[in-house]
Write an enzyme that holds these catalytic residues in place. Structure first.
Site, short mmCIF file in Angstrom:
data_model
loop_
_atom_site.label_atom_id
_atom_site.label_comp_id
_atom_site.label_asym_id
_atom_site.label_seq_id
_atom_site.Cartn_x
_atom_site.Cartn_y
_atom_site.Cartn_z
N ASN A 7 72.77 89.21 8.45
CA ASN A 7 72.01 89.45 9.68
C ASN A 7 72.27 88.28 10.61
OD1 ASN A 7 70.09 89.81 11.68
ND2 ASN A 7 68.36 89.18 10.38
N TRP A 8 73.06 88.55 11.64
CA TRP A 8 73.48 87.45 12.52
C TRP A 8 72.41 87.05 13.53
CZ3 TRP A 8 79.22 88.91 14.06
CH2 TRP A 8 80.03 88.73 12.93
N LYS A 9 71.38 87.88 13.67
CA LYS A 9 70.33 87.58 14.67
C LYS A 9 70.98 87.45 16.05
CE LYS A 9 67.81 85.65 10.88
NZ LYS A 9 66.69 84.84 10.41
N HIS A 91 62.34 93.74 10.85
CA HIS A 91 62.62 92.37 10.42
C HIS A 91 61.42 91.49 10.81
CE1 HIS A 91 64.27 88.33 10.42
NE2 HIS A 91 65.11 88.78 9.51
N GLU A 93 61.16 88.73 12.18
CA GLU A 93 61.18 88.18 13.55
C GLU A 93 60.76 89.24 14.56
OE1 GLU A 93 65.14 86.54 13.27
OE2 GLU A 93 64.34 85.10 11.84
N GLU A 161 61.68 90.02 2.36
CA GLU A 161 61.96 88.72 2.98
C GLU A 161 60.64 87.99 3.22
OE1 GLU A 161 65.99 88.70 5.09
OE2 GLU A 161 64.53 89.47 6.50
N GLY A 167 64.89 81.08 7.37
CA GLY A 167 65.35 80.02 8.26
C GLY A 167 64.72 78.67 7.99
N SER A 207 66.74 82.27 3.40
CA SER A 207 67.49 81.05 3.05
C SER A 207 68.45 81.24 1.88
CB SER A 207 66.53 79.88 2.78
OG SER A 207 65.81 79.58 3.96
N GLY A 228 70.79 85.42 6.60
CA GLY A 228 70.79 85.10 8.02
C GLY A 228 71.80 84.01 8.32
N GLY A 229 71.30 82.77 8.43
CA GLY A 229 72.12 81.63 8.88
C GLY A 229 73.45 81.49 8.16
P1 PGA Z 1 67.95 83.13 6.70
O1 PGA Z 1 67.49 84.54 7.37
O2 PGA Z 1 68.95 83.47 5.65
O3 PGA Z 1 68.53 82.35 7.83
O4 PGA Z 1 66.71 82.51 6.13
C1 PGA Z 1 67.33 85.68 6.60
C2 PGA Z 1 66.90 86.83 7.47
O5 PGA Z 1 66.09 86.61 8.38
O6 PGA Z 1 67.36 87.98 7.31
#
Ligand code: PGA
Length: 245
Positions: A7-9, A91, A93, A161, A167, A207, A228-229
């Site tokens: 997930n590149w956000k 998600h 966020e 999640e 993050g 993470s 994500g990251g």
């Molecule tokens: P993260 O994000 O790996 O940067 O913690 C995961 C996500 O939000 O899908």
């Protein structure tokens, strides 16, 4: 078989998306693993054009209406035409930064399924909810909101999640992840029947990095990871996929 979803956000423009796929080396990743990338909506076409055949693409968010006066929104049909086969829904966020409700998550799940996108419904508790001993309550409330929609879909993924792990560098332990995934699976089995529930992939997110991917992916009831990251860099995304048992 594991599912490795990135997930590149709000990271990676169309040009940067092409660069990512130009540098991505997935030949050594065993073919039993499923590889998914969720770029920003504006980079979907670039991703769909530049991806190797075995990496499939999804959209990070959709609106539930077909079209209309919804400035800034993207419909399921548009995402599909742009190359998406999957849709992240709810998600954390979206829920916590943009105020998305369980009802909206259900509407979006329905729209994804109507348009042939595989929904990847995200659930998970905040730190306060975890401290209050409400992990299962939150997961089940979020899951129950979408169950009527899920019954209609040929394929469904759920991503657990925990909000406090996204993050932050904090990761759930493999046993925390397994326990939450079992909660999800039990409810799915009650609602959809054992056979349908067994087909639902349950991903862990929060993470995930090359260094912790193996123990999380090896945990019971963990069918994959939502990263994500660590997914915006081709080498680290591949390192996670290579860690999958
Ligand atoms: P993260 O994000 O790996 O940067 O913690 C995961 C996500 O939000 O899908």
């Amino acid at each position: 078989m594991s599912i490795i979803a990135g997930n590149w956000k709000m990271v990676r423009s169309p040009a940067a998306t092409r660069t990512f796929f130009g540098q991505l080396r997935v030949d050594d990743v065993p073919s039993r693993h499923e590889l998914l990338i969720f770029p920003p909506a504006i980079s979907l076409v670039a991703a769909a054009e530049a991806r190797p055949a075995r990496v499939r693409v999804g959209v990070q968010n959709i609106h539930w209406e077909e079209e209309g006066a919804f400035t800034g929104e993207v419909s399921a049909e548009m995402a599909r035409e742009a190359g998406a086969e999957f849709a992240l829904i709810g998600h954390s966020e979206r829920r916590h930064l943009f105020g998305e409700t369980d009802e909206q998550v259900a509407l979006k799940t329905g729209a994804a399924i109507r348009h042939g996108l595989v929904p990847v419904v995200c659930v998970g508790e905040t730190l306060e909810e975890r401290r209050a001993g409400m992990v299962d309550d939150v997961i089940l409330r979020q899951l129950d909101a979408v169950l009527p929609e899920l019954a209609l879909s040929a394929r469904v993924l759920i991503a657990y999640e925990p909000v406090w792990a996204i993050g932050t560098g904090e990761t759930a332990t493999p046993s925390d992840a397994s326990s939450a995934h079992r909660t999800v699976r039990r409810r799915l089995a009650e609602a959809l029947g054992g056979e349908a529930a067994a087909r639902v992939g349950v991903l862990y997110g929060g993470s995930v990095k090359p260094a912790n991917a193996r123990e999380l992916l090896a945990a019971p009831d963990v069918d994959g990871v939502l990263v994500g990251g660590a997914s915006v860099d081709p080498a680290s995304y591949v390192a996670i996929a290579l860690a999958a048992p």
